[in-house]
Design an enzyme around this catalytic site. Structure first.
Site, PDB file in Angstrom:
ATOM      1  N   ASP A   1      42.589  42.084  39.689  1.00  0.00           N
ATOM      2  CA  ASP A   1      42.988  42.824  40.885  1.00  0.00           C
ATOM      3  C   ASP A   1      41.767  43.449  41.557  1.00  0.00           C
ATOM      4  O   ASP A   1      40.888  43.997  40.879  1.00  0.00           O
ATOM      5  CB  ASP A   1      43.959  43.933  40.445  1.00  0.00           C
ATOM      6  CG  ASP A   1      44.622  44.634  41.609  1.00  0.00           C
ATOM      7  OD1 ASP A   1      45.343  43.964  42.365  1.00  0.00           O
ATOM      8  OD2 ASP A   1      44.426  45.854  41.775  1.00  0.00           O
TER       9      ASP A   1
ATOM     10  N   GLU B   1      41.068  38.257  42.688  1.00  0.00           N
ATOM     11  CA  GLU B   1      41.688  38.643  43.957  1.00  0.00           C
ATOM     12  C   GLU B   1      40.599  39.357  44.746  1.00  0.00           C
ATOM     13  O   GLU B   1      40.249  40.498  44.450  1.00  0.00           O
ATOM     14  CB  GLU B   1      42.870  39.592  43.720  1.00  0.00           C
ATOM     15  CG  GLU B   1      43.637  39.849  45.002  1.00  0.00           C
ATOM     16  CD  GLU B   1      43.943  41.298  45.289  1.00  0.00           C
ATOM     17  OE1 GLU B   1      44.774  41.540  46.162  1.00  0.00           O
ATOM     18  OE2 GLU B   1      43.340  42.208  44.684  1.00  0.00           O
TER      19      GLU B   1
END
Ligand code: NOJ
Length: 553
Positions: free
Chosen positions: A212, A278
Site C-alpha cells: 500500500d 501500489e
C-alpha cells in the site's frame, strides 16, 4: 497446440508474471457469521467460486485489527486478525484451503502509516515531545508565534491539511486520514518491525504482498520542511509537474533502498514471495518499483485511467509494455479496485468527466445506461485478458456490477466524505457487499444483519447463482476467457493494421484479439477462427461497436 498455461507449482518462482489475480475486499465479500460484515470464514467458504472462475491467486485487502477509519487501511496490529473478521486460525485455514484449490494468496501490507490506535502511536502521545516513541512517527512543532500553524503546507490525499495538532502543541503528519499517522521510515525500529511483519506472513504461507502507498514511505524531513507551494496539488497529481524524485513526500529515490532490503527477505523463501506496488506515479517512475531486485510488479494505473478510446488505449498499452520491459518486470493491467468507480459505470462517463467528481453529493451524477456499460465492460475485459502480463480483477467485476452511485449520504463510511466537507461521496459505491444467491436475504451475502453498506434493489439480478448457468452472463464470459487466456502465451504483442477506432493485435501461436470501439462495424481478419467474443457479431459476421473478439489465425 502447445500448453501455454502458467506454471503455478511451488517450484516456479515466476508464477505471478502472467497470472490472473482476484482482489477480495474482505468486509464486502461474504459474511459467514451473519453480523453484516464479511469475514475470513466467508472467504474460505467461497473460494470454490474463485477456483471455478479459474484465477491463479487471491489478494486480500486488509483484515487486520482496525477501527475502520479507512476501510481497514488504518491498521492497529499488522500481525493480527480483526476479531470481527475471524482469528489467525481462520487465516491459516483460509490459506490452506486456497492452496488446496491451487490458489496463491497475497496479503495487503500498509507500511506508510498505522492506525492512531496502534500501541506505538498511543505511546507516542503519552511520551511527549522529544521522546523516542515520537521518533517512530513524524511529529513537529508548528509554525507561527505559538506553533499554532501546521509545520508545512502538505495536504492529505483525502482533503485538508496533512497535519493534526495534539494537546501538548506538537503536530503529527497524516497523508491520509487523521486516524492514519505516517510512520517515519528513517527510524530503524520501524524498518525492523516491518521485516518482522513480512516474515510473519511469509512463514504462515502467504505467496506475496500488495504494498500500500509504496511511493510514500520516504520523505524529505530535513528542517525546515519544504512547502509544496504552487504545485499545491493534494496528492500524486503534482508529480508530473516537478522534477522526478524532488517532491518532499511522494516517489522519492530513497524509497527504493527499502524495497531492495525487503527483496532479500522475499528471496529467502521458496518460491520467493512476490510483491506488487501500489504507486500512483507516472509510468517510467512506476517501473522502478517493479525492478527484479525490488518489488517485481507495480499496478498500472495509467491503464485504469485511460478513456475508452482506441488511440489512447493503444498508446497506454505500448508505453506500459515498454516501461515494464525496461525494468525487467512483467506488465500489469487493472480496470477496477476498491478505490475507484467500477469500470462498468466509469467507462461510460462522458469524455472529460473526473470519475471521482461524478460521485458528488449534490446528486448531479449523469445517468449511465447499465446495459451499454455492461457491453463495454465485457469488451474491456477481453482486451485486458489478452494482454501480456498479469491481470488484477476486483471482486464483483466478474458479475458486471455497476458503481452504486446513489448510496444515501447517511450510510457513507469513506473518510473522504467527511474530509472533503461533504463534497465527495468517496469510494463506498464500489464496496457494496456482493450478491451470491438471488432468493436469499441480502442476496446471500450474509444470513442475519443488514450488510454494512446497503445493497441496491436490483442487486439480486447480478447474483452468482443467476449467472452461473447462463452461457451469456458476465460470469460465463470471465470463466471462458480465463480458461482460454493461456492460448495467448507469455510472449510479446504485435499490433496489426486496423481502421480508426479498432485495436487489433496478435500474440503467440496465432492468437489474435480485435476490439471495436468505433461506431462502424469492423471486419474480422480473414481466414481466422473465432474463439470467443464479448457480444454477438452482426449478420455479416462483423464486429459491432463496443465488442471484442479472440481469434485464432
Ligand atoms: C491505498 C488504498 O488502496 C486505499 O484504500 C487507502 O485509503 C490508502 N491507500 C491509504 O492506506
Amino acid at each position: 497446440m502447445a500448453d501455454l498455461s502458467p506454471d503455478l507449482s511451488p517450484r516456479n518462482p515466476d508464477w505471478w508474471r502472467q497470472a490472473v489475480i482476484y482482489q477480495v475486499y474482505p468486509r464486502s465479500f461474504a459474511d459467514a457469521d451473519g453480523d453484516g460484515l464479511g469475514d475470513l470464514k466467508g472467504i474460505a467458504q467461497r473460494l470454490d467460486h474463485l477456483a471455478a472462475l479459474g484465477v491463479d491467486a487471491v489478494w486480500l485487502s486488509p483484515f487486520y485489527p482496525s477501527e475502520l477509519a479507512d476501510g481497514g487501511y488504518d491498521v492497529i496490529d499488522p500481525r493480527g486478525v480483526d476479531d470481527r473478521l475471524g482469528t489467525l486460525d481462520d487465516f491459516d485455514a483460509l490459506v490452506a484451503e486456497a492452496h488446496r484449490l491451487g490458489l496463491k494468496v497475497i496479503v495487503d501490507i500498509v507500511p506508510n502509516h498505522t492506525s492512531h490506535l496502534h500501541p506505538w502511536f498511543q505511546e507516542a502521545l503519552r511520551a511527549g515531545p522529544g521522546s523516542a516513541a515520537r521518533e517512530r512517527y513524524v511529529f513537529r512543532r508548528g509554525r507561527g508565534a505559538h506553533g499554532e500553524l501546521p509545520p508545512s503546507d502538505w495536504q492529505s490525499v483525502f482533503g485538508g491539511s496533512a497535519w493534526r495538532r495534539v494537546p501538548d502543541g506538537e503536530w503529527y503528519l497524516h497523508l491520509f486520514a487523521p486516524e492514519q499517522p505516517d510512520l517515519n521510515w528513517d527510524n530503524e525500529e520501524v524498518r525492523a518491525d516491518f521485516r518482522t511483519t513480512l516474515r510473519f506472513w511469509s512463514d504462515r504461507g502467504v505467496d506475496g504482498f500488495r504494498v500500500d502507498v509504496a511511493h510514500g514511505l520516504a520523505k524529505d524531513l530535513t528542517e525546515p520542511l519544504r512547502d509544496v507551494g504552487d504545485i499545491g496539488a493534494t496528492g500524486e497529481d503534482a508529480l508530473p509537474l516537478v522534477p522526478p524524485g524532488s517532491h518532499p513526500y511522494w516517489d522519492r529515490d530513497e524509497v527504493h533502498e527499502i524495497y531492495r532490503d525487503w527483496r532479500k527477505i522475499f528471496d529467502a523463501y521458496r518460491p520467493p514471495r512476490m510483491a506488487v506496488a501500489e504507486a500512483w506515479v507516472p509510468g517510467a517512475r512506476r517501473a522502478l518499483y517493479a525492478r527484479p531486485d525490488e518489488l517485481g510488479q507495480a499496478f498500472n494505473f495509467e491503464y485504469l485511467e485511460a478513456r475508452w478510446d482506441a488511440e489512447e488505449l493503444r498508446d497506454v498499452i505500448t508505453g506500459s509494455l515498454a516501461t515494464a520491459r525496461a525494468a525487467g518486470a512483467s506488465a500489469t493491467w487493472v480496470l477496477s479496485n476498491h478505490d475507484v468507480v467500477r469500470h462498468a459505470s466509469r467507462l461510460m462517463l462522458p469524455p472529460g468527466t473526473d470519475p471521482a467528481a461524478w460521485l458528488l453529493a449534490d446528486g448531479r451524477a449523469p445517468a449511465v445506461d447499465p446495459a451499454a456499460g455492461l457491453r463495454r465492460a465485457r469488451a474491456a475485459t477481453l482486451l485486458m485478458l489478452a494482454l501480456p502480463g498479469s491481470a488484477y480483477l476486483y471482486q464483483g467485476e466478474e458479475l458486471g456490477l455497476p458503481e452504486v452511485a446513489d448510496l444515501p449520504v447517511e450510510v457513507l463510511q469513506d473518510p473522504i466524505w467527511e474530509q472533503t466537507g461533504h463534497v465527495r461521496k468517496g469510494r463506498d459505491g464500489c464496496r457494496v457487499p456482493l450478491p451470491w444467491t438471488a432468493g436469499l436475504p441480502h442476496a446471500g451475502f450474509g444470513a442475519r444483519e443488514e450488510p454494512w453498506l446497503p445493497q441496491p434493489a436490483g442487486w439480486p439480478s447480478y447474483a452468482v447463482d443467476r449467472q452461473r448457468s447462463d452461457p451469456d452472463s458476465m460470469l460465463s464470459l470471465y470463466r471462458t476467457a480465463i480458461a482460454l487466456r493461456p492460448r495467448f502465451g507469455d510472449g510479446p504483442l504485435t499490433w496489426l493494421p486496423a481502421p480508426d477506432g479498432v485495436l487489433a493485435f496478435s500474440r503467440a501461436d496465432g492468437a489474435l484479439c480485435v476490439v471495436n470501439l468505433a461506431a462502424t462495424p469492423a471486419d474480422l481478419p480473414a481466414r481466422s477462427r473465432l474463439l470467443l467474443s464479448s457480444g454477438p457479431l452482426d449478420d455479416a459476421g462483423r464486429l459491432p461497436q463496443d465488442t471484442a473478439a479472440w481469434l485464432h489465425a
